[in-house]
Motif scaffolding. Structure first.
Motif, PDB file in Angstrom:
ATOM      1  N   VAL A  36      -3.395  -1.194  -3.454  1.00 47.23           N
ATOM      2  CA  VAL A  36      -3.015  -1.829  -4.721  1.00 47.23           C
ATOM      3  C   VAL A  36      -2.959  -3.338  -4.547  1.00 47.23           C
ATOM      4  CG1 VAL A  36      -1.120  -2.090  -6.376  1.00 47.23           C
ATOM      5  CG2 VAL A  36      -1.822   0.194  -5.620  1.00 47.23           C
ATOM      6  N   TRP A  37      -2.370  -3.812  -3.458  1.00 53.71           N
ATOM      7  CA  TRP A  37      -2.302  -5.254  -3.200  1.00 53.71           C
ATOM      8  C   TRP A  37      -3.697  -5.859  -3.091  1.00 53.71           C
ATOM      9  CZ3 TRP A  37      -3.835  -7.726   1.410  1.00 53.71           C
ATOM     10  CH2 TRP A  37      -3.571  -9.094   1.433  1.00 53.71           C
ATOM     11  N   ALA A  38      -4.597  -5.175  -2.398  1.00 53.00           N
ATOM     12  CA  ALA A  38      -5.960  -5.680  -2.242  1.00 53.00           C
ATOM     13  C   ALA A  38      -6.683  -5.735  -3.576  1.00 53.00           C
ATOM     14  CB  ALA A  38      -6.728  -4.808  -1.255  1.00 53.00           C
ATOM     15  N   LEU A  39      -6.541  -4.706  -4.397  1.00 55.33           N
ATOM     16  CA  LEU A  39      -7.192  -4.706  -5.706  1.00 55.33           C
ATOM     17  C   LEU A  39      -6.620  -5.774  -6.621  1.00 55.33           C
ATOM     18  CD1 LEU A  39      -7.551  -0.875  -6.356  1.00 55.33           C
ATOM     19  CD2 LEU A  39      -9.382  -2.504  -5.863  1.00 55.33           C
ATOM     20  N   ARG A  40      -5.308  -5.953  -6.599  1.00 51.44           N
ATOM     21  CA  ARG A  40      -4.691  -7.001  -7.440  1.00 51.44           C
ATOM     22  C   ARG A  40      -5.113  -8.382  -6.973  1.00 51.44           C
ATOM     23  NH1 ARG A  40      -0.055  -5.769 -10.692  1.00 51.44           N
ATOM     24  NH2 ARG A  40       0.493  -7.949 -10.344  1.00 51.44           N
ATOM     25  N   SER A  41      -5.252  -8.574  -5.667  1.00 50.50           N
ATOM     26  CA  SER A  41      -5.636  -9.881  -5.141  1.00 50.50           C
ATOM     27  C   SER A  41      -7.113 -10.174  -5.432  1.00 50.50           C
ATOM     28  CB  SER A  41      -5.412  -9.932  -3.636  1.00 50.50           C
ATOM     29  OG  SER A  41      -4.056  -9.807  -3.343  1.00 50.50           O
ATOM     30  N   ALA A  42      -7.963  -9.170  -5.330  1.00 46.79           N
ATOM     31  CA  ALA A  42      -9.395  -9.380  -5.476  1.00 46.79           C
ATOM     32  C   ALA A  42      -9.819  -9.497  -6.937  1.00 46.79           C
ATOM     33  CB  ALA A  42     -10.157  -8.243  -4.801  1.00 46.79           C
ATOM     34  N   TYR A  43      -9.178  -8.725  -7.808  1.00 51.04           N
ATOM     35  CA  TYR A  43      -9.655  -8.634  -9.170  1.00 51.04           C
ATOM     36  C   TYR A  43      -8.667  -9.144 -10.216  1.00 51.04           C
ATOM     37  CZ  TYR A  43     -13.161  -5.741  -6.969  1.00 51.04           C
ATOM     38  OH  TYR A  43     -14.163  -5.287  -6.165  1.00 51.04           O
ATOM     39  N   VAL A  44      -7.553  -9.675  -9.798  1.00 55.90           N
ATOM     40  CA  VAL A  44      -6.518 -10.208 -10.679  1.00 55.90           C
ATOM     41  C   VAL A  44      -6.209  -9.222 -11.806  1.00 55.90           C
ATOM     42  CG1 VAL A  44      -5.759 -12.246 -11.966  1.00 55.90           C
ATOM     43  CG2 VAL A  44      -7.448 -12.504 -10.179  1.00 55.90           C
ATOM     44  N   LEU A  45      -5.750  -8.064 -11.398  1.00 54.32           N
ATOM     45  CA  LEU A  45      -5.375  -7.019 -12.363  1.00 54.32           C
ATOM     46  C   LEU A  45      -3.971  -7.265 -12.861  1.00 54.32           C
ATOM     47  CD1 LEU A  45      -6.719  -3.865 -10.488  1.00 54.32           C
ATOM     48  CD2 LEU A  45      -7.827  -5.120 -12.316  1.00 54.32           C
TER      49      LEU A  45
END
Length: 46
Positions: A36-45
Protein backbone atom coordinates in the motif's frame (compact mmCIF):
# COMPACT_ATOMS: atom_id res chain seq x y z
CA UNK A 1 11.26 -31.79 18.99
CA UNK A 2 9.44 -30.67 15.90
CA UNK A 3 11.06 -28.82 13.02
CA UNK A 4 9.29 -25.62 14.05
CA UNK A 5 11.06 -25.58 17.42
CA UNK A 6 14.43 -24.68 15.90
CA UNK A 7 16.27 -21.54 14.82
CA UNK A 8 14.90 -18.27 16.18
CA UNK A 9 11.69 -20.03 17.30
CA UNK A 10 13.39 -21.83 20.22
CA UNK A 11 10.58 -21.87 22.75
CA UNK A 12 7.93 -24.32 23.83
CA UNK A 13 4.79 -23.96 21.77
CA UNK A 14 6.54 -22.45 18.74
CA UNK A 15 4.72 -24.97 16.57
CA UNK A 16 1.31 -24.28 18.08
CA UNK A 17 -1.42 -23.13 15.69
CA UNK A 18 -1.79 -19.83 17.58
CA UNK A 19 1.91 -18.97 17.24
CA UNK A 20 1.92 -19.88 13.56
CA UNK A 21 -1.23 -17.82 12.91
CA UNK A 22 0.19 -14.82 14.77
CA UNK A 23 3.44 -15.01 12.81
CA UNK A 24 1.55 -15.29 9.53
CA UNK A 25 -0.62 -12.27 10.37
CA UNK A 26 2.44 -10.18 11.27
CA UNK A 27 4.34 -11.14 8.11
CA UNK A 28 1.39 -10.76 5.72
CA UNK A 29 0.33 -7.53 7.39
CA UNK A 30 3.82 -6.11 6.94
CA UNK A 31 3.85 -7.09 3.29
CA UNK A 32 0.42 -5.53 2.81
CA UNK A 33 1.52 -2.26 4.44
CA UNK A 34 4.59 -2.11 2.21
CA UNK A 35 2.51 -2.72 -0.93
CA UNK A 36 0.00 0.00 0.00
CA UNK A 37 2.83 2.42 0.85
CA UNK A 38 4.56 1.69 -2.46
CA UNK A 39 1.37 2.20 -4.47
CA UNK A 40 0.53 5.44 -2.65
CA UNK A 41 4.07 6.73 -3.16
CA UNK A 42 4.27 5.77 -6.84
CA UNK A 43 0.81 6.76 -7.99
CA UNK A 44 -0.31 9.39 -5.45
CA UNK A 45 -3.52 7.59 -4.57
CA UNK A 46 -6.09 9.08 -2.24
Amino acid sequence: MSDFNRGIMKFDGADSPAAIALSAIVVLGGIGVLIVWALRSAYVLG
